[in-house]
Design an enzyme around this catalytic site. Sequence first.
Site, PDB file in Angstrom:
ATOM      1  N   SER A 182      10.794   5.799  -5.261  1.00  0.00           N
ATOM      2  CA  SER A 182      11.569   6.604  -5.179  1.00  0.00           C
ATOM      3  C   SER A 182      11.984   7.423  -3.988  1.00  0.00           C
ATOM      4  CB  SER A 182      11.277   7.769  -6.602  1.00  0.00           C
ATOM      5  OG  SER A 182      12.794   9.090  -6.406  1.00  0.00           O
ATOM      6  N   THR A 183      11.396   8.761  -3.539  1.00  0.00           N
ATOM      7  CA  THR A 183      11.400   9.445  -1.825  1.00  0.00           C
ATOM      8  C   THR A 183      11.367   8.836  -1.558  1.00  0.00           C
ATOM      9  OG1 THR A 183      11.421  11.147  -3.725  1.00  0.00           O
ATOM     10  CG2 THR A 183      11.457  11.011  -0.907  1.00  0.00           C
ATOM     11  N   HIS A 209      14.843   5.289  -8.124  1.00  0.00           N
ATOM     12  CA  HIS A 209      15.422   6.415  -8.910  1.00  0.00           C
ATOM     13  C   HIS A 209      16.960   6.815  -7.934  1.00  0.00           C
ATOM     14  CE1 HIS A 209      11.412   7.831 -10.660  1.00  0.00           C
ATOM     15  NE2 HIS A 209      11.702   7.513 -10.710  1.00  0.00           N
ATOM     16  N   MET A 303       7.787  10.754  -4.791  1.00  0.00           N
ATOM     17  CA  MET A 303       7.277  11.730  -5.798  1.00  0.00           C
ATOM     18  C   MET A 303       7.441  11.868  -7.505  1.00  0.00           C
ATOM     19  SD  MET A 303      10.604  15.465  -4.678  1.00  0.00           S
ATOM     20  CE  MET A 303      11.650  15.112  -6.169  1.00  0.00           C
ATOM     21  N   ASP A 306       6.149   9.156 -12.374  1.00  0.00           N
ATOM     22  CA  ASP A 306       6.513   7.592 -12.636  1.00  0.00           C
ATOM     23  C   ASP A 306       6.181   6.505 -12.723  1.00  0.00           C
ATOM     24  OD1 ASP A 306       8.847   6.578 -14.374  1.00  0.00           O
ATOM     25  OD2 ASP A 306      10.705   6.365 -12.996  1.00  0.00           O
TER      26      ASP A 306
END
Length: 363
Positions: A182-183, A209, A303, A306
Amino acid sequence: MTKLLIVDDSALMRRLLTDIFTAAGDFEVAVARNGVEALGMLAAFAPDVVTLDVHMPEMDGLACLDRIMVVRPCPVVMVSSLTAEGAEETLEAMALGAVDFVPKPKGAVSLEIDKIAADLVDKVRAASKARIPRSTRLRERVREASAGIRTHSGNGRASVTGSKLAPPGPIDGTGLVLVGCSTGGPPALDALLAELPADFPWPILIAQHMPATFTGPLARRLDRLCALGVHEVERATPLVAGHAYVGRGDADLILSRRAGSIVALPAPSDPGLFWHPSVDRMVESAMRLIAPEKLVGVLMTGMGTDGAAAMAKLKERGGLTIAEAECTAVVWGMPGALVERCGASLVSPLPEIAGNLMKLLAR
């Protein structure tokens, strides 16, 4: 208080963002009208995090970001448009060192801004704690310092690798690698996939994401950078060794059996899950069709949590999992959650993950 510098050429956008972060209660906010003004405020205001518009007069967001990462590296969140051009520019920004991005609201900004407010605050809070790798633009920073410009690291936190487990032995046969991030994910994917050869023996599924507007450009960028073939999953797609498959944004990536073969396909996002494409759903889907011992899960920077639950379950059932180490993760949320669940077979710094995969899949 977190010191936030908002950089945007729109007076309305500056006011709306200032109101959002002032109401959050844990931000000290300063604003700049363009990149030139922002660079002039770096030393005096010393922001912990910056939000940066892309299109601005005098100096645009990419040029400003490029200078920030050399003069005074600190976490930056891009505020970009949901267009094909905006996606390409955002991916370029992340390659330059931006931590994350937030799409600008569509339509009338004053009416739509509330729809992104919570996500914006969450991402900026996470970014303020993000780790900017010491190696980022190191050569240029040394050159600037030698010219008399003071450099400053945006995050002095000591990095912790975590306990590194003994790597398991090689896996026989054909299977699947499942990657979640993600991030900070796009640069991490650059680093991981660029080290894998064109004849990598297993297909790779990727849940990053992102909105749908961004995953196609991400796949095309990775395809240009890597020896592997990289594709966005837009329809039922057969899986082939030596190829990586990026889940379409705003949907989930799942596996299904069609005419005796396993295919990847996009599925409507599960409203019970917060992030999409969902790493947990991708891994759960794979475990329903493929024996766990033929699956390797890789959970990288991001972050939230997940992927941690599903990959921990994968390890319990006999699969192998790799968590990116804290010392290289921009945000150690997702891989850290996997480690906390004792769900990581191996904790590995990012530059070593590709090599560990090659060792695991050596025939």
